[in-house]
Scaffold this motif. Sequence first.
Motif, mmCIF file in Angstrom:
data_model
loop_
_atom_site.group_PDB
_atom_site.id
_atom_site.type_symbol
_atom_site.label_atom_id
_atom_site.label_comp_id
_atom_site.label_asym_id
_atom_site.label_seq_id
_atom_site.Cartn_x
_atom_site.Cartn_y
_atom_site.Cartn_z
ATOM 1 N N ILE A 1 18.451 171.302 62.479
ATOM 2 C CA ILE A 1 18.253 170.844 60.877
ATOM 3 C C ILE A 1 19.209 171.206 60.037
ATOM 4 O O ILE A 1 19.648 170.418 59.070
ATOM 5 C CB ILE A 1 16.711 171.208 60.522
ATOM 6 N N VAL A 2 19.697 172.577 60.362
ATOM 7 C CA VAL A 2 20.824 173.263 59.153
ATOM 8 C C VAL A 2 22.418 173.255 60.004
ATOM 9 O O VAL A 2 23.227 173.646 59.085
ATOM 10 C CB VAL A 2 20.330 174.545 59.155
ATOM 11 N N ASN B 1 19.822 173.066 51.180
ATOM 12 C CA ASN B 1 18.886 172.365 50.089
ATOM 13 C C ASN B 1 17.400 172.370 50.467
ATOM 14 O O ASN B 1 17.131 172.668 51.352
ATOM 15 C CB ASN B 1 19.570 170.992 49.742
ATOM 16 N N THR B 2 16.734 171.844 49.463
ATOM 17 C CA THR B 2 15.192 171.610 49.563
ATOM 18 C C THR B 2 14.813 170.787 50.670
ATOM 19 O O THR B 2 14.042 171.060 51.246
ATOM 20 C CB THR B 2 14.723 171.271 48.156
ATOM 21 N N ALA B 3 15.748 169.693 50.974
ATOM 22 C CA ALA B 3 15.288 168.806 51.943
ATOM 23 C C ALA B 3 15.333 169.523 53.350
ATOM 24 O O ALA B 3 14.451 169.018 54.131
ATOM 25 C CB ALA B 3 16.429 167.545 51.863
ATOM 26 N N ASN C 1 19.916 181.962 51.135
ATOM 27 C CA ASN C 1 21.230 182.773 50.385
ATOM 28 C C ASN C 1 22.626 181.655 50.211
ATOM 29 O O ASN C 1 23.298 182.065 49.616
ATOM 30 C CB ASN C 1 21.845 183.921 51.092
ATOM 31 N N ARG C 2 22.106 180.435 50.739
ATOM 32 C CA ARG C 2 23.131 179.483 50.542
ATOM 33 C C ARG C 2 22.790 178.457 49.243
ATOM 34 O O ARG C 2 23.514 177.687 48.476
ATOM 35 C CB ARG C 2 23.088 178.405 51.521
ATOM 36 N N ALA D 1 13.622 176.420 43.607
ATOM 37 C CA ALA D 1 14.151 176.246 42.459
ATOM 38 C C ALA D 1 13.355 176.683 41.304
ATOM 39 O O ALA D 1 12.000 176.748 41.391
ATOM 40 C CB ALA D 1 14.564 174.899 42.059
ATOM 41 N N ALA D 2 13.615 176.998 39.923
ATOM 42 C CA ALA D 2 12.834 177.371 38.837
ATOM 43 C C ALA D 2 13.547 177.066 37.739
ATOM 44 O O ALA D 2 14.713 177.103 37.528
ATOM 45 C CB ALA D 2 12.683 179.131 39.022
#
Length: 467
Positions: A13-14, A49-51, A92-93, A208-209
């Motif tokens: 996945i990563v 990323n979020t995905a 951390n990325r 995220a915020a």
Amino acid sequence: MMDQNLRDRFIAIVGEKNAITDAADQVPYLKEWRDMWRGTTPVVLRPANTAEISAILKLAHETNTRIVPQSGNTGLVNGQIPQGDEVLLSLNRMTRVIEVDAANNTMTVEAGCILQNVQKAAEEVDRLFPLSLASEGSARIGGNLSSNAGGLNVLAYGNTRELCLGLEVVLADGRIWDGLRSLRKDNTGYDLKDLFIGAEGTLGVITAAVLKLFPRPRRYDTCFCAVSTPQAALELLHLVKGSNGHVVAFELLPAIGVGFAVQHMQAVNPLSTASPWYVLFEIADGSSESVEEVLDLSLTKGVLTDGALAQSEAQRQSFWHMRESLSESQKFEGGSIKHDVSVPVSRVPDFLEAAIAAVARFMPGARPCPFGHMGDGNIHFNVSQPVGMDKQAFLAQWQAMNEVVFAEVLKRNGSISAEHGIGRLKAQDMLKIKSPVELDMMRSLKQAFDPKNILNPGRVLPLESES
């Protein structure tokens, strides 16, 4: 141990370069910064990323794999260190500042943004993001939100919860909730974001915020004062609040802590007169005349015995270096049993008197070093080991010492965790301090959001096997 095929599916996945399996390379993620806890994991995943986080959690949900989210690894309650076959999910990325809207006084950032970088991004548009911590150079926003971090400016701006307008969260089954709204008024049912703030990654992974920004103060008046007792410090707080300006910090420091900082951290005490207690307070956008009037009135009333008003930015930073050195300076004095507690502001003086006496009865020679955010009732009631005592023998009394200090906190309807969270360190204590109704509501939320108990299991609420 995790099946190799499953580990390969997570790694895919990563990508291999963003998955860490080598034990030596994993150490920074598995070692708590005070070296109190060390963990193990089959793999450290660093999604971009979020995905990718969504895909990781979908696979974890499918295979009942436990996931431990981690931001800056600066937590103090063992909430971010994986054990056994728990997979570590590092953010951390994910460090982008997505948007800065100065007109709306908001900033949207990814959860891996370092707090100090968020502060700098606000400064670039002449705004202030007021969250300020000793670890701000390495702590990340996702962790700040997950622990509802406090820090130095809560008196003026509130905890991290009060600094957040919206969130993006990946749920335990991989679904993505997009709640990145920058509205100050949105009265459309349950405020879902508040469920995830302070939940320590047990209900979902914050990715995220939307953060609140504030006008940047044009000047600060910073004072370092000597007081005879915490009660005098409380009286000074009331006088300072009546001054012209915005009181942004009011910190209580004991003589023993100041001594440690001077001896071990090159801190400088600006006052020549020794005192059992000190106060560091700061006022934004006031006037020097008003602050000087407060100091003169406090001296006349006998509330303080000496005081210094910073005459330059360098001296202001020197004052704050003293305060921010207190925790680290205790390392040089051997073991330190730490408590992050809060009581009503009005009860801080009698809490300190009672807790110091209780510790002396429990362990003669122990050296209490209570300090912190008196303006909001949050005291870091740390206890350094008796001189000459074996460090490990002292630290073995951690739980017993907790019970001594917590008893005095609970007598005053206080909290055993003001800003650091619960993690694994205090999970068992939740069974003692929370009512059956509170525990049932919390467990119901956990069951609803994470029915397979794969997100940070055993943190906040203990595992059933540990109850």
